[in-house]
Structures are given as structure tokens and as C-alpha cells.
Design a protein around this motif. Structure first.
Motif, PDB file in Angstrom:
ATOM      1  N   ASP A  60      85.512  35.208   3.640  1.00  0.00           N
ATOM      2  CA  ASP A  60      86.313  33.989   3.670  1.00  0.00           C
ATOM      3  C   ASP A  60      87.670  34.294   3.048  1.00  0.00           C
ATOM      4  N   LEU A  61      88.700  34.327   3.874  1.00  0.00           N
ATOM      5  CA  LEU A  61      90.026  34.731   3.411  1.00  0.00           C
ATOM      6  C   LEU A  61      90.710  33.685   2.541  1.00  0.00           C
ATOM      7  N   SER A  62      90.103  32.509   2.435  1.00  0.00           N
ATOM      8  CA  SER A  62      90.680  31.494   1.552  1.00  0.00           C
ATOM      9  C   SER A  62      90.298  31.729   0.098  1.00  0.00           C
ATOM     10  N   THR A  63      89.589  32.824  -0.172  1.00  0.00           N
ATOM     11  CA  THR A  63      89.238  33.202  -1.539  1.00  0.00           C
ATOM     12  C   THR A  63      89.652  34.644  -1.784  1.00  0.00           C
ATOM     13  N   ASP A  64      89.961  34.971  -3.019  1.00  0.00           N
ATOM     14  CA  ASP A  64      90.318  36.343  -3.359  1.00  0.00           C
ATOM     15  C   ASP A  64      89.152  37.292  -3.109  1.00  0.00           C
ATOM     16  N   ALA A  65      87.944  36.847  -3.460  1.00  0.00           N
ATOM     17  CA  ALA A  65      86.770  37.704  -3.283  1.00  0.00           C
ATOM     18  C   ALA A  65      86.537  38.010  -1.809  1.00  0.00           C
ATOM     19  N   GLY A  66      86.703  36.999  -0.968  1.00  0.00           N
ATOM     20  CA  GLY A  66      86.527  37.201   0.465  1.00  0.00           C
ATOM     21  C   GLY A  66      87.562  38.157   1.020  1.00  0.00           C
ATOM     22  N   ALA A  67      88.813  37.992   0.597  1.00  0.00           N
ATOM     23  CA  ALA A  67      89.887  38.880   1.060  1.00  0.00           C
ATOM     24  C   ALA A  67      89.655  40.309   0.593  1.00  0.00           C
ATOM     25  N   ASP A  68      89.174  40.466  -0.627  1.00  0.00           N
ATOM     26  CA  ASP A  68      88.867  41.805  -1.139  1.00  0.00           C
ATOM     27  C   ASP A  68      87.801  42.477  -0.283  1.00  0.00           C
ATOM     28  N   ALA A  69      86.768  41.709   0.065  1.00  0.00           N
ATOM     29  CA  ALA A  69      85.677  42.263   0.867  1.00  0.00           C
ATOM     30  C   ALA A  69      86.164  42.686   2.246  1.00  0.00           C
ATOM     31  N   VAL A  70      87.020  41.875   2.843  1.00  0.00           N
ATOM     32  CA  VAL A  70      87.539  42.193   4.175  1.00  0.00           C
ATOM     33  C   VAL A  70      88.444  43.422   4.115  1.00  0.00           C
ATOM     34  N   ALA A  71      89.309  43.467   3.129  1.00  0.00           N
ATOM     35  CA  ALA A  71      90.211  44.612   2.998  1.00  0.00           C
ATOM     36  C   ALA A  71      89.443  45.907   2.780  1.00  0.00           C
ATOM     37  N   GLU A  72      88.397  45.849   1.979  1.00  0.00           N
ATOM     38  CA  GLU A  72      87.598  47.050   1.725  1.00  0.00           C
ATOM     39  C   GLU A  72      86.895  47.513   2.997  1.00  0.00           C
ATOM     40  N   ALA A  73      86.353  46.563   3.752  1.00  0.00           N
ATOM     41  CA  ALA A  73      85.658  46.913   4.995  1.00  0.00           C
ATOM     42  C   ALA A  73      86.627  47.427   6.053  1.00  0.00           C
ATOM     43  N   ALA A  74      87.858  46.901   6.053  1.00  0.00           N
ATOM     44  CA  ALA A  74      88.834  47.272   7.085  1.00  0.00           C
ATOM     45  C   ALA A  74      89.423  48.653   6.854  1.00  0.00           C
ATOM     46  N   GLY A  75      89.570  49.057   5.610  1.00  0.00           N
ATOM     47  CA  GLY A  75      90.149  50.360   5.314  1.00  0.00           C
ATOM     48  C   GLY A  75      91.661  50.366   5.438  1.00  0.00           C
ATOM     49  N   ASP A  76      92.236  51.517   5.770  1.00  0.00           N
ATOM     50  CA  ASP A  76      93.689  51.664   5.860  1.00  0.00           C
ATOM     51  C   ASP A  76      94.187  51.090   7.188  1.00  0.00           C
ATOM     52  N   VAL A  77      94.697  49.887   7.126  1.00  0.00           N
ATOM     53  CA  VAL A  77      95.098  49.148   8.325  1.00  0.00           C
ATOM     54  C   VAL A  77      96.541  49.484   8.713  1.00  0.00           C
ATOM     55  N   ASP A  78      96.738  49.793   9.986  1.00  0.00           N
ATOM     56  CA  ASP A  78      98.082  50.031  10.517  1.00  0.00           C
ATOM     57  C   ASP A  78      98.647  48.793  11.208  1.00  0.00           C
ATOM     58  N   ILE A  79      97.758  47.983  11.772  1.00  0.00           N
ATOM     59  CA  ILE A  79      98.153  46.768  12.492  1.00  0.00           C
ATOM     60  C   ILE A  79      97.375  45.603  11.915  1.00  0.00           C
TER      61      ILE A  79
END
Length: 259
Positions: A60-79
Motif C-alpha cells: 500500500d503506497l499510501s504508507t511508508d511501510a508499503g512503499a518500502d516493501a514495494v521498493a525492495e521488491a522492485a529493485g533498481d528501477v530505471d523506469i
């Protein structure tokens, strides 16, 4: 077409259905390593399987914890395509201050969270594409949904500010601004209100009438998700290397503006 993004890692937020899924599908077809994002594991995994995505990110990107989880799963994003958002059909008389706050958190701060987590790596690598999915209501709001249209304006505004900040880095920031797009939820809504508007019974009649009365445009129909995805494809391609802080409208001429 060849967008020359083979091997680039792409995160499309809100891509477990509708417009986001169409964007993810196009980028995957062009060779990008797409990460499908959503809040429902089953839905996101289904889309990822259908398009041959490289991964799934749940949060859930409306929370810091959710955004952290998504960023970690996504890795080094170019787009990064910030598509995720929320809206309802409240107006000035029934949208509370809490509704305004929740909508801003879901539609604006969520995008900021992902920018803050993904863009530093793009800067370091010297290449990146950040795209906000906005909307024509950002500049021509209607009486209804004032809290939602205000968040669209904020998304447009932050994209330009980010572009200025990214000057000379090899990373660009732009906006794709859709008109009314035919996704499942829109079709269901229009079909449900058609009888009260006298729009007919077949989908062809309903769509034409809605494009005339509800979202007037020069084409006489609603847009398709693939048409928005095509604009995103242009912005991530080398053909758009000279495009910065821009808004590309894909709305059939709904917005009446000479600039």
C-alpha cells in the motif's frame, strides 16, 4: 516498434488491472523487466504471468511501510510509472476533510514516496524515466470530485518540479494525461447510469452518448488503455530524450486549450 528498453527495469504502480496493466504489458512486450504492483497478490500475480513480467511487488503506497516493501521488491528501477491512485464520486457537500487528506495521500504522497525511493538510483546510473499518470481534470476541473481533481493538479505540478531538479542527470520527468478511458470500472459505471440519462441499451449507444454528454471530445468515444500505454512508450524511448517537464494529453480533444 523498438523502444530500446530491453533489459531496463520498470515499475508500474497500480498495474494489477486496467490502465496500469496495459502500460505494464506494453513495456514487457518491448523487453523491459517489468515489476507489476498491486495490493492483491492474486491479481498482481495473474497480470505478471499473462505479460511475462519479471516480478511482483505488493504494498500500500499510501504508507511508508508499503512503499518500502514495494521498493525492495522492485529493485533498481530505471523506469517508474506512477499510475496508482484512488478516486470516488463525492462532491463539495459530502467530501470531508478526511476524504481530502486520504485522497491526497493515495494520489500524491504515494507518488512522492516512490520517487524518493527510485530516483536516487537513476541519478547514480545516469539514466531514468519518471512518468506521472495525470488527467485533464488537473487543469479543467468540474464541480464534482474536487478533492480528486486537486490531486491530479498536484501530480502535474510535482512532475515539472522534479524535471527541473533532474536537469542534466540523464533522468527525465513527464506526465501522460488521459481523458476518460474505457476500463472495466468505467464501463460498469456508464452502463449503470445509462438508463437515467436515456443513453440507450447497447454499449455502442452508451459510449457514444457518454462521449457526447459526459466527456465531450472530438473523437466521439472513450480512450482505450493501449492508447495511454503508447504515450508512455514514447516517453521512455530515445525519441523522447528531448522531452522534459511536459504533459502529453491523450484525451480525444476533451481539454480545450491552445497551450
Amino acid at each position: 516498434m523498438d523502444l530500446e528498453i530491453t533489459g531496463k527495469r520498470a515499475l508500474v504502480t497500480g498495474s494489477s488491472a486496467g490502465l496500469g496493466a496495459a502500460i505494464a504489458r506494453l513495456l514487457a512486450a518491448e523487453g523491459a523487466l517489468v515489476v507489476v504492483h498491486g495490493r492483491d497478490v492474486a491479481r498482481a500475480s495473474r497480470v505478471a504471468s499473462e505479460i511475462g513480467a519479471s516480478g511482483v511487488a505488493i504494498g500500500d503506497l499510501s504508507t511508508d511501510a508499503g512503499a518500502d516493501a514495494v521498493a525492495e521488491a522492485a529493485g533498481d528501477v530505471d523506469i517508474l510509472v506512477n499510475n496508482a491512485g484512488a478516486y470516488d464520486h463525492l462532491g463539495w457537500t459530502d467530501a470531508t476533510a478526511a476524504d481530502w487528506t486520504a485522497t491526497y495521500e493515495a494520489n500524491v504522497v504515494s507518488s512522492v514516496r516512490m520517487i524518493q525511493r527510485c530516483v536516487p538510483g537513476m541519478r547514480e546510473r545516469g539514466w531514468g524515466r519518471v512518468i506521472q499518470i495525470g488527467g485533464g481534470l488537473a487543469i479543467q476541473p468540474m464541480a464534482m470530485q474536487p478533492h480528486y481533481t486537486a490531486t491530479l493538479a498536484a501530480r502535474h505540478n510535482l512532475a515539472v518540479s522534479l524535471a527541473r531538479d533532474l536537469a542534466g542527470t540523464g533522468v527525465t520527468s513527464n506526465v501522460v494525461s488521459p481523458g476518460a478511458i474505457l476500463v472495466d470500472s468505467v464501463r460498469e459505471l456508464l452502463t449503470s447510469i445509462a438508463p437515467s440519462h436515456g443513453w440507450g441499451t447497447s454499449w455502442e449507444e452508451i459510449e457514444a452518448a457518454a462521449a457526447r454528454d459526459l466527456v465531450p471530445n472530438d473523437i466521439g468515444r472513450l480512450g482505450r488503455p493501449e492508447e495511454i500505454a503508447a504515450a508512455v512508450g514514447y516517453l521512455v524511448s530515445p525519441a523522447a530524450a528531448y522531452v522534459s517537464g511536459a504533459t502529453i494529453r491523450v484525451d480525444g480533444g476533451t481539454i480545450r486549450s491552445a497551450h
